[in-house]
Design a protein around this motif. Structure first.
Motif: not given
Ligand SMILES: Cc1cc2nc3c(=O)[nH]c(=O)nc-3n(C[C@H](O)[C@H](O)[C@H](O)COP(=O)(O)O)c2cc1C
Length: 392
Positions: A113-133
């Motif tokens: 429920g939180v966007s990739i951009e907002e989460t990435f910022e909070a993570a300071g870049g320490r984040m992996w992204e899950q991709i769905a087909f």
């Protein structure tokens, strides 16, 4: 809630359950059908016993490790979880920040429920992204571009979501989007006024990363959007190969439960496998993840990273998973409990508890380094000997 008094993940779970309406705690805790696989995840750890060694110099117990180019202060990361907004409005932001502070990282879910951009910022870049087909490939393309633009270095392909799962607890509560709860749940929600206030004043329920014509998807539209996108039954290994061609960073496949699929993942260019049965939430009747981990690690044989989740609740479980062949351990619910019980501070406390227990377990088996852990620390020893860890 006094988080310092929380001694275990189980206690954190009880704290979370007290704060959440039953329909939400059941969404977190529940599994598919008879929840056999959910139970097996725990039973597999409970069946293992570790070998105590004594009079080893334990002055410097170091739980750090390096996997796929990242250093970890604790060898446990946060598995992708969708819709954590129902636990706490800070959701992924709180978890990402806590994981970063703990020297770990989180995997952000496309169902978040939180966007990739907002989460990435909070993570300071320490984040992996899950991709769905998604069924509309344009949505997957856009998601990939957004990950690339941010500088995400690792994607995790959702491998085990092609068919829908039947979680009877959710069905009984009418947990759909928007929710259609029976009267007893409406009453139960009313008995949790703090949760209701948060729900009304906090972050709105959306599919954080996705939009319709540029605006967030409203709660009433979420089910329709998911119906037209989710459950892509046509996705195959060819799609993984295609993704591999278009993605320069690391690529992992989640949902691997057999050596054959681990082999296929590596063959199609994956940098590692994420051994997972979705915490028993998708396909009931299959083994616990620890049951299949040694054979998968043996098949991978150092050619890629092996990550495992499902049922890890104690520091000693982390030792067991690594001894059985994992390079890195992951967990979902433990961190969701921390989030529900105390927001970011609750998640930080879960990391603290696990790290503390991990140090004790490492010392008790006489290992001061993560790389020292292998089948020799387990009684029974039917597991294959440790194989080279992936320190790429
Ligand atoms: C509330 C919740 C949401 C989840 N959402 C996702 C998801 O979006 N994508 C995914 O691959 N797995 C999802 N999972 C599964 C987790 O990634 C992970 O595999 C599982 O939670 C591990 O088991 P554990 O909870 O016992 O640690 C979810 C799990 C929970 C509890």
């Amino acid at each position: 809630m006094n988080l310092d008094k929380m001694m275990s993940v189980e206690q954190m779970q009880r704290g979370a359950v007290r704060r959440l309406p039953k329909m939400v705690s059941d969404f977190l805790d529940g599994g598919a059908l008879d929840e056999t696989t959910l139970r097996r995840n725990r039973e597999a750890y409970e069946a293992v016993s570790l070998r105590q060694r004594v009079l080893v110099n334990l002055e410097r117990i170091d739980p750090m490790t390096t996997v796929l180019g990242h250093g970890y202060d604790v060898p446990m990361i946060v598995s992708p979880m969708g819709l954590l907004t129902v636990c706490h409005p800070d959701a992924d932001v709180a978890i990402a920040a806590a994981a970063r502070a703990a020297g770990s990282l989180m995997v952000h879910s496309p169902w978040s429920g939180v966007s990739i951009e907002e989460t990435f910022e909070a993570a300071g870049g320490r984040m992996w992204e899950q991709i769905a087909f998604w069924r509309q490939p344009g949505e997957t393309d856009q998601h990939l571009s957004r990950a690339r633009n941010l500088g995400v270095d690792t994607i995790v392909v959702a491998g085990d979501v092609a068919v829908s799962s039947k979680r009877e607890r959710d069905l009984r509560h009418g947990t759909s989007m928007p929710p259609k709860p029976p009267v007893r749940d409406v009453l139960d929600v009313a008995l949790h006024p703090r949760w209701v206030t948060r729900w009304l004043t906090g972050r709105k329920m959306t599919w954080g990363t996705y939009a319709i014509s540029g605006r967030p998807i409203k709660m009433s539209e979420m089910e329709r959007w998911m119906e037209s996108n989710g459950g892509n039954t046509r996705a195959t290994w060819d799609d993984v190969a295609e993704l591999r061609r278009r993605w320069d960073g690391r690529l992992l496949v989640k949902g691997i439960m057999t050596p054959e699929d681990a082999e296929l993942a590596l063959h199609h260019g994956a940098d590692g496998v994420f051994v997972s049965n979705h915490g028993g939430r998708q396909f009931d009747g299959q083994p616990g993840t620890l049951d299949v981990l040694p054979a998968i690690a043996e098949a991978v044989n150092g050619r890629g990273a092996v990550i495992v989740d499902g049922g890890v609740r104690r520091g000693s479980d982390i030792v067991t998973a690594i001894a059985a062949g994992a390079d890195l351990v992951a967990g979902g619910r433990p961190f969701a409990y921390g989030l529900a019980a105390g927001g970011r501070a609750g998640v930080e406390r879960v990391f603290e508890i696990l790290l503390d227990e991990l140090r004790t377990a490492m010392g008790s088996v006489g290992s001061t380094q993560i790389s020292d852990l292998g089948a020799h620390v387990m009684n029974g020893g039917s597991h294959p000997p440790g194989r080279p860890a992936v320190h790429q």
